[in-house]
Design a protein around this motif. Structure first.
Motif, PDB file in Angstrom:
ATOM      1  N   ALA A   1      23.464  53.796  59.702  1.00 40.85           N
ATOM      2  CA  ALA A   1      24.856  53.338  59.641  1.00 40.85           C
ATOM      3  C   ALA A   1      25.028  52.241  58.594  1.00 40.85           C
ATOM      4  O   ALA A   1      26.024  52.233  57.860  1.00 40.85           O
ATOM      5  CB  ALA A   1      25.313  52.847  61.018  1.00 40.85           C
ATOM      6  N   LEU A   2      24.070  51.311  58.511  1.00 41.34           N
ATOM      7  CA  LEU A   2      24.143  50.264  57.491  1.00 41.34           C
ATOM      8  C   LEU A   2      24.140  50.879  56.095  1.00 41.34           C
ATOM      9  O   LEU A   2      24.923  50.483  55.224  1.00 41.34           O
ATOM     10  CB  LEU A   2      22.983  49.274  57.627  1.00 41.34           C
ATOM     11  N   LYS A   3      23.278  51.859  55.880  1.00 43.88           N
ATOM     12  CA  LYS A   3      23.216  52.522  54.578  1.00 43.88           C
ATOM     13  C   LYS A   3      24.521  53.244  54.270  1.00 43.88           C
ATOM     14  O   LYS A   3      25.038  53.140  53.155  1.00 43.88           O
ATOM     15  CB  LYS A   3      22.048  53.509  54.547  1.00 43.88           C
ATOM     16  N   SER A   4      25.073  53.934  55.251  1.00 45.05           N
ATOM     17  CA  SER A   4      26.308  54.687  54.997  1.00 45.05           C
ATOM     18  C   SER A   4      27.494  53.762  54.735  1.00 45.05           C
ATOM     19  O   SER A   4      28.415  54.130  54.009  1.00 45.05           O
ATOM     20  CB  SER A   4      26.608  55.648  56.150  1.00 45.05           C
ATOM     21  N   ARG A   5      27.485  52.557  55.288  1.00 47.59           N
ATOM     22  CA  ARG A   5      28.547  51.576  55.063  1.00 47.59           C
ATOM     23  C   ARG A   5      28.372  50.828  53.750  1.00 47.59           C
ATOM     24  O   ARG A   5      29.266  50.105  53.317  1.00 47.59           O
ATOM     25  CB  ARG A   5      28.547  50.521  56.172  1.00 47.59           C
ATOM     26  N   GLY A   6      27.187  50.942  53.130  1.00 48.00           N
ATOM     27  CA  GLY A   6      26.907  50.190  51.915  1.00 48.00           C
ATOM     28  C   GLY A   6      26.359  48.803  52.195  1.00 48.00           C
ATOM     29  O   GLY A   6      26.303  47.962  51.307  1.00 48.00           O
ATOM     30  N   ALA A   7      25.918  48.562  53.425  1.00 47.09           N
ATOM     31  CA  ALA A   7      25.379  47.256  53.808  1.00 47.09           C
ATOM     32  C   ALA A   7      23.857  47.211  53.713  1.00 47.09           C
ATOM     33  O   ALA A   7      23.233  46.229  54.123  1.00 47.09           O
ATOM     34  CB  ALA A   7      25.817  46.902  55.229  1.00 47.09           C
ATOM     35  N   PHE A   8      23.261  48.264  53.164  1.00 43.38           N
ATOM     36  CA  PHE A   8      21.807  48.342  53.039  1.00 43.38           C
ATOM     37  C   PHE A   8      21.530  49.265  51.859  1.00 43.38           C
ATOM     38  O   PHE A   8      22.025  50.388  51.827  1.00 43.38           O
ATOM     39  CB  PHE A   8      21.211  48.933  54.332  1.00 43.38           C
ATOM     40  N   ASP A   9      20.787  48.760  50.867  1.00 40.33           N
ATOM     41  CA  ASP A   9      20.449  49.605  49.725  1.00 40.33           C
ATOM     42  C   ASP A   9      18.942  49.569  49.495  1.00 40.33           C
ATOM     43  O   ASP A   9      18.196  49.175  50.397  1.00 40.33           O
ATOM     44  CB  ASP A   9      21.259  49.224  48.485  1.00 40.33           C
ATOM     45  N   SER A  10      18.485  49.932  48.299  1.00 39.79           N
ATOM     46  CA  SER A  10      17.045  49.980  48.041  1.00 39.79           C
ATOM     47  C   SER A  10      16.371  48.612  48.191  1.00 39.79           C
ATOM     48  O   SER A  10      15.167  48.542  48.412  1.00 39.79           O
ATOM     49  CB  SER A  10      16.782  50.542  46.649  1.00 39.79           C
ATOM     50  N   ALA A  11      17.139  47.550  48.083  1.00 40.73           N
ATOM     51  CA  ALA A  11      16.610  46.196  48.293  1.00 40.73           C
ATOM     52  C   ALA A  11      16.998  45.659  49.671  1.00 40.73           C
ATOM     53  O   ALA A  11      16.964  44.456  49.911  1.00 40.73           O
ATOM     54  CB  ALA A  11      17.112  45.261  47.196  1.00 40.73           C
TER      55      ALA A  11
ATOM     56  N   ARG B   1      33.534  46.838  60.907  1.00 40.42           N
ATOM     57  CA  ARG B   1      32.447  47.808  60.764  1.00 40.42           C
ATOM     58  C   ARG B   1      32.763  48.901  59.752  1.00 40.42           C
ATOM     59  O   ARG B   1      32.125  49.931  59.733  1.00 40.42           O
ATOM     60  CB  ARG B   1      32.136  48.452  62.123  1.00 40.42           C
ATOM     61  N   GLY B   2      33.743  48.681  58.891  1.00 39.00           N
ATOM     62  CA  GLY B   2      34.079  49.665  57.869  1.00 39.00           C
ATOM     63  C   GLY B   2      33.119  49.582  56.696  1.00 39.00           C
ATOM     64  O   GLY B   2      32.022  49.033  56.797  1.00 39.00           O
ATOM     65  N   ALA B   3      33.559  50.137  55.569  1.00 35.66           N
ATOM     66  CA  ALA B   3      32.765  50.034  54.346  1.00 35.66           C
ATOM     67  C   ALA B   3      32.466  48.560  54.089  1.00 35.66           C
ATOM     68  O   ALA B   3      33.352  47.710  54.197  1.00 35.66           O
ATOM     69  CB  ALA B   3      33.524  50.650  53.178  1.00 35.66           C
ATOM     70  N   PHE B   4      31.223  48.262  53.760  1.00 39.23           N
ATOM     71  CA  PHE B   4      30.757  46.884  53.651  1.00 39.23           C
ATOM     72  C   PHE B   4      31.671  46.039  52.774  1.00 39.23           C
ATOM     73  O   PHE B   4      32.121  44.971  53.184  1.00 39.23           O
ATOM     74  CB  PHE B   4      29.324  46.884  53.120  1.00 39.23           C
ATOM     75  N   GLU B   5      31.984  46.497  51.578  1.00 41.92           N
ATOM     76  CA  GLU B   5      32.832  45.720  50.671  1.00 41.92           C
ATOM     77  C   GLU B   5      34.208  45.447  51.259  1.00 41.92           C
ATOM     78  O   GLU B   5      34.806  44.413  50.976  1.00 41.92           O
ATOM     79  CB  GLU B   5      32.976  46.429  49.329  1.00 41.92           C
ATOM     80  N   ASP B   6      34.710  46.354  52.069  1.00 42.31           N
ATOM     81  CA  ASP B   6      36.042  46.205  52.654  1.00 42.31           C
ATOM     82  C   ASP B   6      36.091  45.214  53.808  1.00 42.31           C
ATOM     83  O   ASP B   6      37.177  44.865  54.270  1.00 42.31           O
ATOM     84  CB  ASP B   6      36.570  47.561  53.138  1.00 42.31           C
TER      85      ASP B   6
ATOM     86  N   THR C   1      19.704  42.430  51.651  1.00 39.35           N
ATOM     87  CA  THR C   1      19.739  41.450  50.568  1.00 39.35           C
ATOM     88  C   THR C   1      20.384  42.053  49.321  1.00 39.35           C
ATOM     89  O   THR C   1      21.244  41.435  48.686  1.00 39.35           O
ATOM     90  CB  THR C   1      18.319  40.947  50.244  1.00 39.35           C
ATOM     91  N   GLY C   2      19.999  43.261  48.985  1.00 36.22           N
ATOM     92  CA  GLY C   2      20.561  43.924  47.815  1.00 36.22           C
ATOM     93  C   GLY C   2      22.034  44.228  47.974  1.00 36.22           C
ATOM     94  O   GLY C   2      22.819  44.053  47.039  1.00 36.22           O
ATOM     95  N   ALA C   3      22.424  44.663  49.150  1.00 34.16           N
ATOM     96  CA  ALA C   3      23.839  44.965  49.396  1.00 34.16           C
ATOM     97  C   ALA C   3      24.684  43.706  49.281  1.00 34.16           C
ATOM     98  O   ALA C   3      25.764  43.726  48.679  1.00 34.16           O
ATOM     99  CB  ALA C   3      24.008  45.604  50.771  1.00 34.16           C
ATOM    100  N   PHE C   4      24.207  42.609  49.836  1.00 33.16           N
ATOM    101  CA  PHE C   4      24.950  41.349  49.725  1.00 33.16           C
ATOM    102  C   PHE C   4      25.054  40.913  48.270  1.00 33.16           C
ATOM    103  O   PHE C   4      26.091  40.417  47.836  1.00 33.16           O
ATOM    104  CB  PHE C   4      24.310  40.232  50.554  1.00 33.16           C
TER     105      PHE C   4
END
Length: 192
Positions: A31-41, A170-175, A44-47
């Motif tokens: 879920a974190l990945k799908s929201r953009g709150a978790f990436d390859s890093a 809990r929407g898209a991280f940036e939003d 920390t990377g998403a933030f």
């Protein structure tokens, strides 16, 4: 403070195993990945792509949400339903102006959880929550950096941390972010 995101991930890995919640943990990461709150890093990377000058305090707020969902997070204070509703109603107009750590505390009272140290010069993240895991935690992301480019945090630019953004939902991280003017200025300087 004691190992960054890796330490948080390991702690939740162990808690999920001990509580027989491995499936929940795997789904939470998806879920974190799908929201953009978790990436390859990781978180920390998403933030880093959304909040300039983010640090471990900000990252800890994501893991705190997950811990709250499971009833693992212990807070110093919980807001009543009325206090929480009042805080949410005030946010849009309140974040239209630059704010400081002192103003956050004076306006909304003591936080439920503080991510970061006691030193009033350094950034931190303040969390406000109710007892209900269904109500999103409201996070105030405060920053105070150095005028030096080499990654030094001393000597801080401001007398106290300034509010860059408020995050909840809990929407898209940036939003989930509402930036203050200081946060918008910081984003434009860093190119975020």
């Amino acid at each position: 403070m004691y190992g960054g995101e890796l330490a948080l991930r390991l702690m939740i890995d162990h808690l999920a195993y001990a509580e027989h919640q491995e499936e929940w943990w795997a789904e939470a990461l998806r879920a974190l990945k799908s929201r953009g709150a978790f990436d390859s890093a990781g978180v920390t990377g998403a933030f880093g792509t959304v909040l300039p000058g983010s640090c471990e305090n900000d990252v800890a707020s994501i893991y705190a949400e997950l811990a709250h969902d499971q009833g693992w997070l212990r807070s110093d204070r919980t807001l009543t339903a009325g206090e929480y509703a009042s805080l949410r109603r005030a946010l849009s107009a309140w974040t239209a102006h630059d704010r400081t750590l002192t103003e956050v505390r004076q306006t909304f009272g003591p936080p439920s959880v503080i991510f970061g140290g006691d030193n009033p010069f350094y950034g931190k993240t303040l969390a406000y929550l109710t007892e209900s895991a269904t109500e999103p935690i409201i996070f105030f992301h405060l920053w105070n950096g150095s005028s030096r480019k080499a990654g030094s945090t001393w000597s801080p630019i401001h007398d106290e941390p300034v509010l860059l953004a408020v995050r909840f939902g809990r929407g898209a991280f940036e939003d989930t972010f509402t930036f203050t003017p200081a946060g918008d200025r910081r984003r434009s300087v860093t190119g975020e």
